[in-house]
Enzyme design. Structure first.
Site, short mmCIF file in Angstrom:
data_model
loop_
_atom_site.label_atom_id
_atom_site.label_comp_id
_atom_site.label_asym_id
_atom_site.label_seq_id
_atom_site.Cartn_x
_atom_site.Cartn_y
_atom_site.Cartn_z
N ASN A 1 -7.59 -37.30 -108.14
CA ASN A 1 -6.80 -38.54 -108.15
C ASN A 1 -6.95 -39.15 -109.54
O ASN A 1 -7.99 -39.70 -109.86
CB ASN A 1 -7.32 -39.49 -107.07
N LYS B 1 -5.46 -41.67 -110.63
CA LYS B 1 -5.27 -43.14 -110.59
C LYS B 1 -4.31 -43.55 -111.72
O LYS B 1 -3.36 -42.83 -112.00
CB LYS B 1 -6.62 -43.85 -110.64
N HIS C 1 -5.52 -45.44 -100.02
CA HIS C 1 -6.71 -45.48 -100.87
C HIS C 1 -7.26 -46.91 -100.87
O HIS C 1 -6.50 -47.87 -100.81
CB HIS C 1 -6.35 -45.04 -102.30
N GLU D 1 -8.28 -48.72 -103.11
CA GLU D 1 -7.74 -49.57 -104.18
C GLU D 1 -6.37 -50.13 -103.79
O GLU D 1 -6.01 -51.25 -104.16
CB GLU D 1 -7.68 -48.77 -105.49
N GLU E 1 -13.94 -42.03 -98.23
CA GLU E 1 -14.33 -42.56 -99.53
C GLU E 1 -15.02 -43.92 -99.35
O GLU E 1 -14.34 -44.94 -99.23
CB GLU E 1 -13.11 -42.74 -100.44
N GLY F 1 -16.33 -44.76 -108.26
CA GLY F 1 -16.45 -45.15 -109.66
C GLY F 1 -17.77 -45.79 -110.02
O GLY F 1 -17.91 -46.39 -111.09
N SER G 1 -17.61 -40.72 -106.57
CA SER G 1 -18.60 -40.27 -107.55
C SER G 1 -18.99 -38.80 -107.39
O SER G 1 -20.15 -38.42 -107.62
CB SER G 1 -19.85 -41.17 -107.53
#
Ligand code: 13P
Length: 247
Positions: A10, A12, A93, A95, A163, A169, A207
């Site tokens: 991904n 992003k 996701h 985010e 996730e 991250g 990660s």
């Protein structure tokens, strides 16, 4: 039959036309990768990425609208992703759930649209750190699965990515026991909800790096990874692909 393993990247909101050289490098280094490889670049890069990815790497989107077409300025329909060369789309996701207020119902509607357009929906779930600290992880994941998977989901058109929000991250990952516990719950929860639940690919994301990939891929019910930062460079994503192929 065990599900075919999937290494998904991904990107992003990262990358430009020059970054497609990373796809060239992956194609050169892994012409027959030994697992399914997918890269989800920003939407503008889907078409040129597909032109360079060949058969070794699939290309996907990072979101789509729930409607097939219409007056939705700035949005992209699932069929448009498909037309550009995408075969998969990441949905829900964390985010997007956080930045765009997407609910489980939004995600289910988008996944249904993806299926209707012939795309594989990669549906993301994951708990926040506060939810984990409160002992709510399994309940949160179960509720997200129940609400985000549309009718008509099958092992062929749906992938689930676990996730944990706090692992994305951050360089922090759950313990192998924590990942195993969630993946076992997900496999069980899919029974009765998805045709051929045993064949649904369950990815871990958060990660994932070359250094921890082999350990994560050895966990039961982990059928691959959804990789963010480490998917941007072939030098990092390549070893993750290799670790998955060997798992
Ligand atoms: P990182 O691999 O950068 O932690 O991101 C994970 C992720 O959000 C993939 O969708």
């Amino acid at each position: 039959m065990a599900p075919r393993k999937l290494a998904a990247g991904n990107w992003k909101m990262n990358g430009d036309l020059a970054a497609l050289a990373e796809i060239d490098a992956l194609v050169a280094d892994y012409p027959a990768p030994g697992c399914e490889v997918l890269i989800c670049p920003p939407a503008l890069l889907i078409h040129p990425a597909k032109a360079r990815a060949g058969d070794a790497i699939a290309i996907g989107g990072q979101d789509c609208h729930a409607d097939a077409s219409g007056a939705h300025t700035g949005d992209i329909a699932a069929a448009q992703l498909r037309d550009a060369g995408a075969t998969h789309v990441i949905l829900g996701h964390s985010e997007r759930r956080a930045d765009h207020g997407e609910t489980d119902a939004t995600v289910a509607a988008k996944a249904a649209a993806a299926h209707a357009a012939g795309l594989v929906a990669i549906i993301c779930v994951g708990e926040t750190e506060a939810q984990r600290d409160a002992g709510e992880t399994l309940a949160v994941i179960a509720a997200q699965l129940d609400g985000s998977i549309p009718d008509g989901a099958t092992a062929a058109n749906t992938v689930i990515a676990y996730e944990p929000v706090w692992a994305i991250g951050t360089g922090r990952t759950p313990t192998t026991d924590q990942i195993a516990e969630v993946h076992a719950l997900m496999r069980e929860r899919l029974e009765g909800k998805v045709a051929d639940a045993a064949g649904v690919r369950l990815l871990y994301g958060g990660s994932v790096k070359p250094a921890n990939a082999a350990e994560i891929f050895a966990i039961p019910h982990v059928d691959g990874a959804l990789v963010g930062g480490a998917s941007l460079k072939a030098a990092d994503f390549g070893p993750i692909i290799a670790a998955l192929a060997e798992a």
